[in-house]
Design a protein around this motif. Structure first.
Motif, short mmCIF file in Angstrom:
data_model
loop_
_atom_site.label_atom_id
_atom_site.label_comp_id
_atom_site.label_asym_id
_atom_site.label_seq_id
_atom_site.Cartn_x
_atom_site.Cartn_y
_atom_site.Cartn_z
N ARG A 93 0.72 -1.22 -0.14
CA ARG A 93 0.07 -0.10 0.03
C ARG A 93 0.81 1.34 0.10
O ARG A 93 0.73 1.99 -0.89
N TRP A 116 1.57 4.18 -2.60
CA TRP A 116 1.40 5.86 -2.33
C TRP A 116 2.64 6.34 -2.76
O TRP A 116 2.58 7.40 -3.47
N LEU A 164 0.61 7.68 -6.47
CA LEU A 164 0.01 8.58 -5.92
C LEU A 164 0.66 10.03 -5.67
O LEU A 164 0.40 10.99 -6.54
N TRP A 180 0.35 17.98 2.22
CA TRP A 180 -0.45 16.87 2.74
C TRP A 180 0.31 15.58 2.67
O TRP A 180 0.04 14.74 3.57
N TYR A 209 1.20 13.17 5.99
CA TYR A 209 0.84 11.78 6.34
C TYR A 209 2.17 10.91 6.76
O TYR A 209 1.86 10.13 7.48
#
Lengths: 228, 228
Positions: free
Chosen positions: B95, B99, B103, B145, B149
């Protein structure tokens, strides 16, 4: 029960639905309206993307790659269909999954599903509205190249990553099914792709996708016909 | 000998270089100028992207995900550092790799490396030229952002995906190192990220990246200092 948060025309969501169904895992489906940025969903996946799978022992899995890797690895003692054992063959499956889920999604599928379908559901103040026809034109040009590549692969292979159906076929079939729902594929020019897609589409795992309709968008008549 | 076709500031390429180095695989590096669309390279990877790894037995592997999966799976009998054994932990590593490599690459790193560095090398008729400052501004907003995270993850974990360093750390460190080369990270505001990055950066696998310079772009003075 296993719950899948998904979007109906999203390639990665469709890929996971097909994988779950091929593995015989019955799943409760929840459509996630990502633009609402629902707090309970953001706690599951701060990236605010689908698919997200919540297993019956409360494990949260995010993204088609991680979800399908988890599902195939937890079935390896049962022969793990959809993912070959040979390391080079596994790399080929993963390369093609990336192609369908990242590259083609970026170039084509993500744009066309967003412009033609999703924008009808999203409120104007969250990015909904009229489709961007310039973006759609570029995506359609890109689609030709992606389908040419699919034809090229299928000229030497029965299935995309080799002699057996794999996650690569499910990922590409997921993308093709969304584009076909939107009437974007000129099948008359695509005989190799068509034969392959007819075979994937005839599998029982595909039936629920073909029966589903998206609000406000009517698919072409051949969409749900396995012998189209 | 193993050959890696790469781009110096590309996150996925850097991630694979770190992985190869952590696994002790010495590799011949070839910078691939993707915009030249070199025929011999397109035969290796029709998607015209890096990284591409050609192993010494002529296996061609494409993309950071498939390459690192291949490298870790072929080392599983040796304890496979960088990829945990537990299935849920493996899903978390994947995951976070998605990311950093998909992403964050789309939102931030791909845009800033393209606008600030790559466009200087690409001829004008292939998309080179002056940077798009509007695109850069959006990416910088997005970066806040993504770093928030990272800070959030590091508030409860020593390493991004758990108690040991994993491929997730290498993927994020690859992205952070490219952004740091471009002077895009305000370290004074990022104490948790900074401590984590200092630990990753101090590993011997990182040294070759920190010593490398990209034509026409000078990194900040702290870039190659592990105790910055």
């Amino acid at each position: 029960m296993t719950t899948l948060y998904h979007q109906p025309l999203d390639t990665a969501s469709r890929c996971v639905r097909l994988t779950l169904s091929e593995y015989g895992i019955s799943t409760h489906l929840e459509v996630e309206k990502l633009w609402e940025r629902r707090r309970a969903f953001l706690l599951l996946n701060p990236a605010a993307s689908v698919p997200v799978l919540k297993t019956d022992d409360d494990l949260v899995l995010v993204g088609a790659g991680p979800i399908s890797a988890y599902l195939s690895e937890s079935r390896e003692d049962r022969g793990a269909p959809l993912m070959p054992v040979d390391l080079a063959a596994r790399a080929e499956v993963r390369r093609l999954m990336d192609w369908a889920l990242v590259l083609m999604e970026h170039d084509v599928t993500g744009v066309l599903t967003h412009e033609k379908a999703l924008k009808r559901s999203i409120p104007a103040d969250h990015g909904g509205g009229a489709p961007d026809t310039a973006a759609m034109r570029i995506s359609r040009d890109n689609l030709t190249w992606h389908l040419d590549y699919l034809d090229h692969l299928l000229s030497t292979r029965d299935w995309l990553a080799g002699e057996r159906i794999s996650l690569a076929d499910l990922a590409f079939a997921a993308a093709v099914s969304s584009l076909d729902y939107l009437g974007e594929i000129a099948w008359a020019e695509r005989s190799a792709c068509k034969l392959w897609y007819a075979r994937v589409k005839s599998r029982p795992s595909f039936t629920p996708l073909l029966e589903e309709r998206v609000s406000g968008v009517i698919p072409p008549a051949h969409y749900d016909d396995p012998d189209f």
